[in-house]
Every structure is written in C-alpha cells, then in structure tokens.
Scaffold this motif. Structure first.
Motif, PDB file in Angstrom:
ATOM      1  N   GLU A  19      38.260  55.647  49.202  1.00  5.25           N
ATOM      2  CA  GLU A  19      37.363  54.503  49.029  1.00  5.25           C
ATOM      3  C   GLU A  19      37.771  53.330  49.895  1.00  5.25           C
ATOM      4  OE1 GLU A  19      37.615  53.996  44.758  1.00  5.25           O
ATOM      5  OE2 GLU A  19      39.204  52.501  44.897  1.00  5.25           O
ATOM      6  N   ARG A  21      37.967  49.399  49.722  1.00  4.55           N
ATOM      7  CA  ARG A  21      37.961  48.321  48.723  1.00  4.55           C
ATOM      8  C   ARG A  21      37.719  46.988  49.423  1.00  4.55           C
ATOM      9  NH1 ARG A  21      43.348  50.849  45.930  1.00  4.55           N
ATOM     10  NH2 ARG A  21      42.263  52.594  44.928  1.00  4.55           N
ATOM     11  N   LYS A  59      34.178  42.277  43.771  1.00  3.39           N
ATOM     12  CA  LYS A  59      35.284  43.093  44.249  1.00  3.39           C
ATOM     13  C   LYS A  59      34.866  44.524  44.030  1.00  3.39           C
ATOM     14  CE  LYS A  59      37.926  39.335  42.408  1.00  3.39           C
ATOM     15  NZ  LYS A  59      37.913  38.613  43.667  1.00  3.39           N
ATOM     16  N   ILE A  60      34.643  45.226  45.124  1.00  2.00           N
ATOM     17  CA  ILE A  60      34.035  46.549  44.983  1.00  2.00           C
ATOM     18  C   ILE A  60      34.850  47.625  45.668  1.00  2.00           C
ATOM     19  CG2 ILE A  60      31.667  45.709  44.768  1.00  2.00           C
ATOM     20  CD1 ILE A  60      31.493  46.649  47.850  1.00  2.00           C
ATOM     21  N   THR A 128      43.755  43.686  29.853  1.00  2.00           N
ATOM     22  CA  THR A 128      42.943  43.006  30.862  1.00  2.00           C
ATOM     23  C   THR A 128      43.218  43.615  32.233  1.00  2.00           C
ATOM     24  OG1 THR A 128      44.700  41.383  30.989  1.00  2.00           O
ATOM     25  CG2 THR A 128      42.753  40.716  29.790  1.00  2.00           C
ATOM     26  N   SER A 130      42.275  46.396  33.563  1.00  2.00           N
ATOM     27  CA  SER A 130      42.593  47.814  33.667  1.00  2.00           C
ATOM     28  C   SER A 130      41.384  48.576  34.205  1.00  2.00           C
ATOM     29  CB  SER A 130      43.033  48.370  32.305  1.00  2.00           C
ATOM     30  OG  SER A 130      42.074  48.086  31.322  1.00  2.00           O
ATOM     31  N   GLY A 131      40.293  47.858  34.407  1.00  2.00           N
ATOM     32  CA  GLY A 131      39.103  48.490  34.986  1.00  2.00           C
ATOM     33  C   GLY A 131      38.120  48.995  33.939  1.00  2.00           C
ATOM     34  N   LYS A 132      38.105  48.382  32.770  1.00  2.00           N
ATOM     35  CA  LYS A 132      37.218  48.836  31.691  1.00  2.00           C
ATOM     36  C   LYS A 132      35.740  48.698  32.064  1.00  2.00           C
ATOM     37  CE  LYS A 132      39.034  45.873  28.864  1.00  2.00           C
ATOM     38  NZ  LYS A 132      40.072  45.400  29.803  1.00  2.00           N
ATOM     39  N   SER A 133      35.353  47.486  32.472  1.00  6.66           N
ATOM     40  CA  SER A 133      33.941  47.274  32.808  1.00  6.66           C
ATOM     41  C   SER A 133      33.518  48.225  33.927  1.00  6.66           C
ATOM     42  CB  SER A 133      33.699  45.844  33.275  1.00  6.66           C
ATOM     43  OG  SER A 133      34.389  44.940  32.471  1.00  6.66           O
ATOM     44  N   THR A 134      34.412  48.417  34.882  1.00  2.73           N
ATOM     45  CA  THR A 134      34.085  49.274  36.022  1.00  2.73           C
ATOM     46  C   THR A 134      33.886  50.712  35.573  1.00  2.73           C
ATOM     47  OG1 THR A 134      35.412  47.809  37.395  1.00  2.73           O
ATOM     48  CG2 THR A 134      34.895  49.967  38.308  1.00  2.73           C
ATOM     49  N   ASP A 156      32.726  42.356  25.109  1.00  3.52           N
ATOM     50  CA  ASP A 156      33.664  41.450  25.789  1.00  3.52           C
ATOM     51  C   ASP A 156      33.063  40.046  25.880  1.00  3.52           C
ATOM     52  OD1 ASP A 156      35.526  40.190  27.314  1.00  3.52           O
ATOM     53  OD2 ASP A 156      35.532  41.655  28.943  1.00  3.52           O
ATOM     54  N   SER A 286      42.894  52.474  37.967  1.00  6.91           N
ATOM     55  CA  SER A 286      42.836  52.474  39.430  1.00  6.91           C
ATOM     56  C   SER A 286      43.685  51.339  39.988  1.00  6.91           C
ATOM     57  CB  SER A 286      41.390  52.290  39.894  1.00  6.91           C
ATOM     58  OG  SER A 286      41.376  51.984  41.275  1.00  6.91           O
ATOM     59  N   GLY A 288      43.010  49.927  42.516  1.00  7.48           N
ATOM     60  CA  GLY A 288      42.079  49.021  43.197  1.00  7.48           C
ATOM     61  C   GLY A 288      41.632  47.858  42.328  1.00  7.48           C
ATOM     62  N   VAL A 290      41.268  44.575  40.641  1.00  4.93           N
ATOM     63  CA  VAL A 290      41.817  43.310  41.111  1.00  4.93           C
ATOM     64  C   VAL A 290      42.260  42.459  39.921  1.00  4.93           C
ATOM     65  CG1 VAL A 290      41.303  41.251  42.462  1.00  4.93           C
ATOM     66  CG2 VAL A 290      40.293  43.445  43.100  1.00  4.93           C
ATOM     67  N   ARG A 292      43.007  39.228  37.777  1.00  2.91           N
ATOM     68  CA  ARG A 292      42.377  37.902  37.720  1.00  2.91           C
ATOM     69  C   ARG A 292      43.131  37.040  36.725  1.00  2.91           C
ATOM     70  NH1 ARG A 292      36.856  40.444  36.175  1.00  2.91           N
ATOM     71  NH2 ARG A 292      38.344  41.555  34.896  1.00  2.91           N
ATOM     72  N   ARG A 297      39.327  33.574  35.559  1.00  5.22           N
ATOM     73  CA  ARG A 297      38.433  34.003  34.479  1.00  5.22           C
ATOM     74  C   ARG A 297      37.554  32.861  34.006  1.00  5.22           C
ATOM     75  NH1 ARG A 297      39.888  38.820  32.095  1.00  5.22           N
ATOM     76  NH2 ARG A 297      41.524  39.761  33.338  1.00  5.22           N
TER      77      ARG A 297
HETATM   78  P1  ATP Z   1      38.641  42.483  31.632  1.00  5.75           P
HETATM   79  O1  ATP Z   1      39.663  42.909  30.674  1.00  5.75           O
HETATM   80  O2  ATP Z   1      38.847  41.136  32.160  1.00  5.75           O
HETATM   81  O3  ATP Z   1      37.237  42.686  31.117  1.00  5.75           O
HETATM   82  P2  ATP Z   1      38.439  44.970  33.066  1.00  5.75           P
HETATM   83  O4  ATP Z   1      39.527  45.801  32.542  1.00  5.75           O
HETATM   84  O5  ATP Z   1      37.073  45.238  32.510  1.00  5.75           O
HETATM   85  O6  ATP Z   1      38.788  43.451  32.943  1.00  5.75           O
HETATM   86  P3  ATP Z   1      37.150  45.260  35.581  1.00  5.75           P
HETATM   87  O7  ATP Z   1      36.245  44.115  35.359  1.00  5.75           O
HETATM   88  O8  ATP Z   1      36.567  46.617  35.493  1.00  5.75           O
HETATM   89  O9  ATP Z   1      38.414  45.145  34.639  1.00  5.75           O
HETATM   90  O10 ATP Z   1      37.875  45.144  36.997  1.00  5.75           O
HETATM   91  C1  ATP Z   1      38.414  43.943  37.483  1.00  5.75           C
HETATM   92  C2  ATP Z   1      37.916  43.667  38.888  1.00  5.75           C
HETATM   93  O11 ATP Z   1      38.377  44.679  39.776  1.00  5.75           O
HETATM   94  C3  ATP Z   1      36.396  43.695  38.986  1.00  5.75           C
HETATM   95  O12 ATP Z   1      36.002  42.647  39.835  1.00  5.75           O
HETATM   96  C4  ATP Z   1      36.086  45.035  39.609  1.00  5.75           C
HETATM   97  O13 ATP Z   1      34.876  45.025  40.328  1.00  5.75           O
HETATM   98  C5  ATP Z   1      37.286  45.236  40.502  1.00  5.75           C
HETATM   99  N1  ATP Z   1      37.588  46.655  40.743  1.00  5.75           N
HETATM  100  C6  ATP Z   1      37.656  47.643  39.841  1.00  5.75           C
HETATM  101  N2  ATP Z   1      37.980  48.811  40.414  1.00  5.75           N
HETATM  102  C7  ATP Z   1      38.102  48.551  41.739  1.00  5.75           C
HETATM  103  C8  ATP Z   1      38.427  49.358  42.887  1.00  5.75           C
HETATM  104  N3  ATP Z   1      38.686  50.648  42.788  1.00  5.75           N
HETATM  105  N4  ATP Z   1      38.466  48.736  44.073  1.00  5.75           N
HETATM  106  C9  ATP Z   1      38.213  47.414  44.189  1.00  5.75           C
HETATM  107  N5  ATP Z   1      37.918  46.623  43.170  1.00  5.75           N
HETATM  108  C10 ATP Z   1      37.856  47.175  41.950  1.00  5.75           C
END
Ligand code: ATP
Length: 428
Positions: A19, A21, A59-60, A128, A130-134, A156, A286, A288, A290, A292, A297
C-alpha cells in the motif's frame, strides 16, 4: 499555512498486497489517479479513470491486492509505500462474517427463528489509534460490495465518523463508502449525548446505547435483509476502567456475537475470559495507523462540527436564524456537571439521577455551543428520542430575549425541544 510549491505528479508502482500511505495537508489539495491495475482505499475501489480528490487532513492507504500503478498529484504531508499490512487477516475476517451472513439469509428464507436469521454483529475494540474506524470501514465496504446492507453503529463520541462528536449513531451502508463523501448521511439514526467524553455521564451514555439498540432491534425485526447483513460496531479507544466496563456494556446491549480486538493482547485476554460464549478474535494492528495526540483530536472534533454546517469541502452555506427564548425549550440530560460533594452544603446529597432532564435557562454561556434538535414531542421523551440535527448558537441577546443560531438548512426548527451540550466550536 504551509505554502510548499506543488511537486509534479508522481507515479508509484505497487507490488501485490502492498500500500501507499499518504497524509493530506489541511489546506493543499491532493488527487490520486489509478494508472494501471486495481486498488482500494479502506475497502472502496478507486475508479479506473479520473482524478479522485482526497479530502483535506485525511490519512489514507491505497492498497492493492494484485499490483497497481497510481499517481499522486499535489502536495502531501507524507507519502510512502509499505508491503507489511494486516490486510490478508482482515479480509479473512470479512470472509468468515460473509459466510455467517449467507447462513442467516438461508435461515430467514427457511423460516428460521430470530437467532438463526441474525447475521454477525461485529464489535471492533482496541486502544486509541489501533485502526478501529478504519477496520469498520473496510468490513462495511467489502460487505456492501457483495450486495449486503450492513448497519454501521458508531459508539465513539470522541472521534466518531457518522456525524458530529458527542453522538452515538447508526446508519445502513448500502454501497462501499465513498472516498470523498465518507459515510452516507441520508438516514442516520442519531442519539445525542452531548460530550466528547463518556465519564461526564456514563449512565446517560449507557441509556442512549440501550435506546439505539432498541430502535435497531425493531428495524431488524421487520427487515430480514438488514438483519442478515448484521452490524459493524465501532467503539471508543478507552479500554481501561470505566472504558472497559462500557465496552462490556456495549457488547451486551447490542448483542454482539463477534468481538474483533485490535492491537492489544491484554484486552483480548480480558474480553475472552469475560465473554466465553462469543467469538473474541485478536487481530494485528496496521503500522500505517497514524497516531493522533489529544490536541489533534480536539481539532478534529472542531472540524467535524464545522463540516456539519459548511460541508466537507467547505461548499455549503449554513442558514442563520433568530428565535425568541419563548419559542424553544432547552434541556440538559442529567444533573450533569454535578457539584462535587465537597462543594455542597453540609448534609446535602449530590443529585443521583444521571438521566434526569434539567431545564436550562438560555444564557450567554450558550454562545458557541452546539444544541441538538430533538424529535421528542414532550420533554420526558427526550432521552428516548433520536435527534433531527444540530444548531450552533452564534448569539444570545438577554435583553431582547433572542437566540441567534446557524443551521444547515433554512426554515423553522423541526422541533422546539433542544438539548444542550458541552461541545463548542469557534468560527475562525
Ligand atoms: P480512535 O480510537 O481515535 O477512534 P481508531 O483506532 O479508530 O482511533 P482510525 O481512526 O481507524 O483509528 O485510524 C487513525 C488514523 O490512521 C485515521 O486517520 C486513518 O485514516 C489512518 N490510517 C489507518 N490505517 C492506515 C494505513 N494503513 N495507512 C495510513 N493511514 C491509516
């Protein structure tokens, strides 16, 4: 404002299962174009032609299963490729969920009971960042691509993705989530908690979860298709103490039958022990994702509020309106912001009912805060009612007893019952 000269368009050749990023700046446009092969951004395929604008601040990861060449055009904050991703594990989880959906559909057709015809209710948990929303987005988009209409539930209240912060909400996902527009907002079911932090009134948070779950249950009972497609539930990153208790509460309230734990062994172990009868699965996080910090936030929360009124691309104009104090009634959920025991007169007990409705006098303190417009007909229905939308208070004139606000649409408010919040936003 960074004013870097835009670099020329550049191409990246991505090997299979790797990927690109990219972090997008707040104010410099970035566009991506698929040159060859196929790619997806968090589960949604990039169209074969044309430049796709990537929203500011996002952030993608542009991921390819079979190899691709993509082109970036514009300035970015960072861009790099990686071939270490947990995508195979994620898509395997999706395949298992998909098989369960199919099983639920067969059971529904054969007149099976409610339990058998219920598709997976997946709850995604983890600390926080860990990429949950993603992961939620990917699971939803992959399911939608196969024709399912899963329900996205976002618990959330800090960094939610359906509407403004301070809400818990749900919405059906009927097609892969749009890269530019995000989660569709035609018919979200939104309950207003009013704070970005659950500890302010955890009991109210629990009650609102219960109300949302009850409404969804009702919808599912009349809709075999969405029942079979199930739910994908996003949670807060708070996994210790009260945060953990609220996770357990969410699992029970929404009758989740699959828990996906991202990036924390300890949490996985605890949940596995606490919930022996449901599938608690550990998934890699992942690299990847990011990180925050809390300032970031806080800023994101402000932007989410601004977006609600002005659109993602700052392309909407909110409508300003004035009401008399007597035209609206503002309530707060819970004795909230309670005085600590030490501040009360000797012998007085703190107000115990956290879901009690308290009428609030309109004052200049309300300027810059967000109020929710309730669908309730009577004040005592407020806690069990979802909300129609939000207004932002821009002025309070005590002398003339008038409140000025902006709303995303023109016309009268759909209801005179408003819910106060601690969410503020300052127009720059
Ligand atoms: P929170 O606990 O704050 O809700 P979260 O665990 O839901 O956070 P995400 O929102 O999924 O985390 O991810 C945090 C940021 O990282 C988002 O901006 C997301 O787009 C970005 N992100 C996730 N995976 C990747 C990736 N593989 N490469 C680049 N950016 C990523």
């Amino acid at each position: 404002v960074r004013s870097a000269a835009a670099p020329p368009p550049r191409q990246y050749k991505l090997a299979p299962q790797s990927e690109l990023r990219v972090e997008v700046l707040p104010d410099a446009p970035l566009r991506v174009r698929l040159v060859a092969g196929t790619t997806e951004i968090f589960g949604t395929e990039l169209p074969p032609e044309g430049l796709v604008p990537v929203p500011p601040r996002s952030k993608i990861a542009i991921f390819t299963w079979h190899g691709a060449t993509v082109e970036l055009d514009g300035v970015s904050e960072s861009e790099y490729t990686s071939d270490e991703t947990p995508m195979v594990i994620y898509v395997n989880a999706h395949a298992i969920l998909d098989a369960r959906r199919a099983g639920a559909r067969v059971a529904a057709v054969q007149g099976g009971d409610l339990e058998a015809s219920q598709g997976p209710r997946v709850i995604v948990v983890g600390p926080t960042d860990s990429g949950k929303s993603t992961l939620c987005k990917m699971l939803l988009s992959w399911a939608a691509k196969l024709g399912w209409k899963p329900t996205y539930v976002d618990l959330d209240i800090g960094q939610g993705s359906i509407t403004i912060p301070g809400c818990i909400s749900a919405t059906p996902i009927e097609k892969p989530i749009d890269i530019v527009d995000g989660i569709p907002l035609e018919m979200p079911l939104v309950y207003f908690y009013g704070h970005p932090n659950p500890s302010i009134n955890a009991d109210a948070y629990k009650v609102l979860m219960k109300e949302l779950a009850k409404t969804l249950e009702k919808q599912f009972s009349g809709n075999a298709e969405s029942r079979a497609a199930g739910m994908v539930i996003n949670t807060m990153g708070w996994v210790e103490g009260l945060g953990y208790e609220l996770l357990l509460n969410a699992i029970d309230t929404f009758k989740a039958n699959v828990v996906l734990v991202l990036g924390q062994e300890k949490l996985w172990k605890m949940l596995k022990d606490a919930k022996p009868n449901i599938d608690v699965v550990k998934l890699h996080k992942s690299e990847g994702v990011v990180l925050r910090n809390s300032k970031y936030r806080q800023r994101t929360r402000s932007f989410r509020i601004k977006e609600y009124f002005y659109g993602i691309a700052n392309d909407l104009a909110p409508h300003s309106n004035i009401v008399n104090f007597s035209d609206v009634s503002v309530y707060r959920i819970g004795g909230g912001h309670q005085a600590p025991r030490s501040a009360l007169p000797i012998g007085a007990e703190p107000v115990a009912d956290p879901t009690r409705l308290v009428a609030v006098n309109i004052s200049t303190d309300m300027v810059h805060t967000v109020l929710a417009v309730s669908y309730a007909k009577e004040p005592d229905e407020i806690i069990s009612s979802n909300v129609a939308g939000f207004i932002h208070v821009t002025d309070v004139d005590i002398q003339r007893k008038k409140l000025t606000y902006i709303a995303p649409c023109p016309g009268d408010l759909p209801s005179r019952l408003l819910i106060a919040s601690s969410l503020t936003w300052y127009e720059a």
